[in-house]
Write an enzyme that holds these catalytic residues in place. Sequence first.
Site, short mmCIF file in Angstrom:
data_model
loop_
_atom_site.label_atom_id
_atom_site.label_comp_id
_atom_site.label_asym_id
_atom_site.label_seq_id
_atom_site.Cartn_x
_atom_site.Cartn_y
_atom_site.Cartn_z
N ARG B 221 0.84 -1.19 0.00
CA ARG B 221 0.00 0.00 0.00
C ARG B 221 0.88 1.25 0.00
O ARG B 221 1.97 1.24 0.58
CB ARG B 221 -0.88 0.03 1.26
CG ARG B 221 -1.99 -1.01 1.28
CD ARG B 221 -3.12 -0.70 0.29
NE ARG B 221 -4.21 -1.65 0.38
CZ ARG B 221 -4.39 -2.69 -0.48
NH1 ARG B 221 -3.55 -2.87 -1.48
NH2 ARG B 221 -5.41 -3.51 -0.30
N HIS B 269 -1.04 0.32 -9.98
CA HIS B 269 -1.68 -0.66 -9.09
C HIS B 269 -2.14 -1.89 -9.88
O HIS B 269 -3.33 -2.24 -9.87
CB HIS B 269 -2.84 -0.06 -8.30
CG HIS B 269 -3.13 -0.82 -7.03
ND1 HIS B 269 -3.54 -0.22 -5.86
CD2 HIS B 269 -3.03 -2.15 -6.74
CE1 HIS B 269 -3.69 -1.14 -4.92
NE2 HIS B 269 -3.40 -2.32 -5.44
#
Lengths: 309, 309
Positions: B221, B269
């Site tokens: 993250r 991502h």
Amino acid sequence: MRVTFCCTDTKAQPWLEGLKAALPGAEIEGWKPGAPAADYAVVWAPPQQFLDEQKQLKGIFNIGAGVDALTKLRLPAGVPLVRLDDAGMSVQMAEYVCHAVIRHFREFDAYEADVAAGKWSYRKPSTRSDFPVGVMGLGVLGTRVAQALRQFDFPVQGWSRSAKTVAGVQCFSGDAGFQDFLSATRILVCLLPLTPDTENIMRRDTLQKLRPGGYVVNVARGGHLVDEDLIALIDSGHLAGATLDVFRTEPLPPAHPFWNHSKITLTPHTSARTLRDESIAQIAGKIRALSSGTPFASLAGLVDLKKGY
Amino acid sequence: MRVTFCCTDTKAQPWLEGLKAALPGAEIEGWKPGAPAADYAVVWAPPQQFLDEQKQLKGIFNIGAGVDALTKLRLPAGVPLVRLDDAGMSVQMAEYVCHAVIRHFREFDAYEADVAAGKWSYRKPSTRSDFPVGVMGLGVLGTRVAQALRQFDFPVQGWSRSAKTVAGVQCFSGDAGFQDFLSATRILVCLLPLTPDTENIMRRDTLQKLRPGGYVVNVARGGHLVDEDLIALIDSGHLAGATLDVFRTEPLPPAHPFWNHSKITLTPHTSARTLRDESIAQIAGKIRALSSGTPFASLAGLVDLKKGY
């Protein structure tokens, strides 16, 4: 014992020092025309003159996995030829091929272009089962490459001259298995030795058999691939592209169309480099084994000249 | 049985159809404010309102491995939370991380730049033992990544909150082991869950402990990394660069310095995408198991809210 070193594209000094340290009793010398006769030769792509002059060799050690630079010369009759047996090469090959296959499958080149253009992009993930990888050549290098690809859950098949078994890999062999191998393959990886049988093996009629969107990874020799056929099949859309590390002429000539083709990734013959320390240790170990009576026939890497590898 | 689907960044229709096919007896509906109470929820980053309204949930299934988008909300007390357990993600992570590590170790970016400039270049091969890789987080994803890296003979160490054992991997744990883990690491891979304990874990004082030439791969993250500290340490030469797939704000804002930093590779991502078919099959399988009496405690992926993952 005298060992002569003849390598056309490498600085001799570190090799000579390494061989001296590993074989303390031996005389180790760089070859020059007219040098005294040696017992063993350590070579890469020697000139014909070297072989013609060195009349008393008991064995020739090739610094590399492929011996095609030697087998195209007139070899002295009856002198065993030994190639490198892994010596740190198979892991490099596994790295290179996995990197190329993953980069293609995951479209990382396209993502990189998007990022360079400032774009946060979405691309639909490809389906792994649509990307079967076929490895030609199942020796030490090909086997390791096939097993590394299996780690990433790609369907993997292999093809070799004689029948082989590799865990998790569907193995095809010989002329009989070649067409089925090709038509089951989307990403074709070449790790074959270069011999009269395998020269030009990747040409229009064979590459056409690959599944649509086929992709070529050549890490063997430039002579395996017909350059114009690859380009024509990419430009017609049948093949998606290629990653090439080896070429018919190296360095690749400046005018060659591979340099600027948008769908061809090329590297300067760097997929699996000869690692000096590992290679010296392996060759010195074999020379010591021979000196204490081990026969050539039991050395890993002994070349079968009939097969050419 | 009623199942509600609430996912903020995905088209609902294919998920609803898939869940209906996999759970033929159930009512499956996309959530809207005021929707009737459901038994189970399938969610990704739902709004607080969703949780506040859905008062009768027996369980919440998160479409993803990380539950930080849920744990930052006020969760209904006593409702079990289940995250994806692999479902095709670990192999994608292994691919992404191995690609990034190999690309850095083998200098393929530099070769590519050379080729673009028409140069057939020679680069001295790096030594594998100088590139120990440290994987933070040894859950399903981290373990698979560590094992995949071992295939390429890199020295691999792992760090996790509680002590773990992974074959071939030197494992460190807890605060006590963190400094030793960092100082033994050159390529740092982050696969941790994002919790108050792990937020900002990659910052100046921790990244400074990496071996010279350190490199960061973040696939967990954005909140794990202090962006300015990474850039400062790269620009000062202590770190060699980074490959980043996740960011504090996604999409990464156009003005962010990561976009144009020559030593930072970024992707949008995409390291391990949720695969719809695999995820639906896994969640439906768990719902069926619950319906036939299996307790939540025996489901893989049950979140421990005290730990936050």
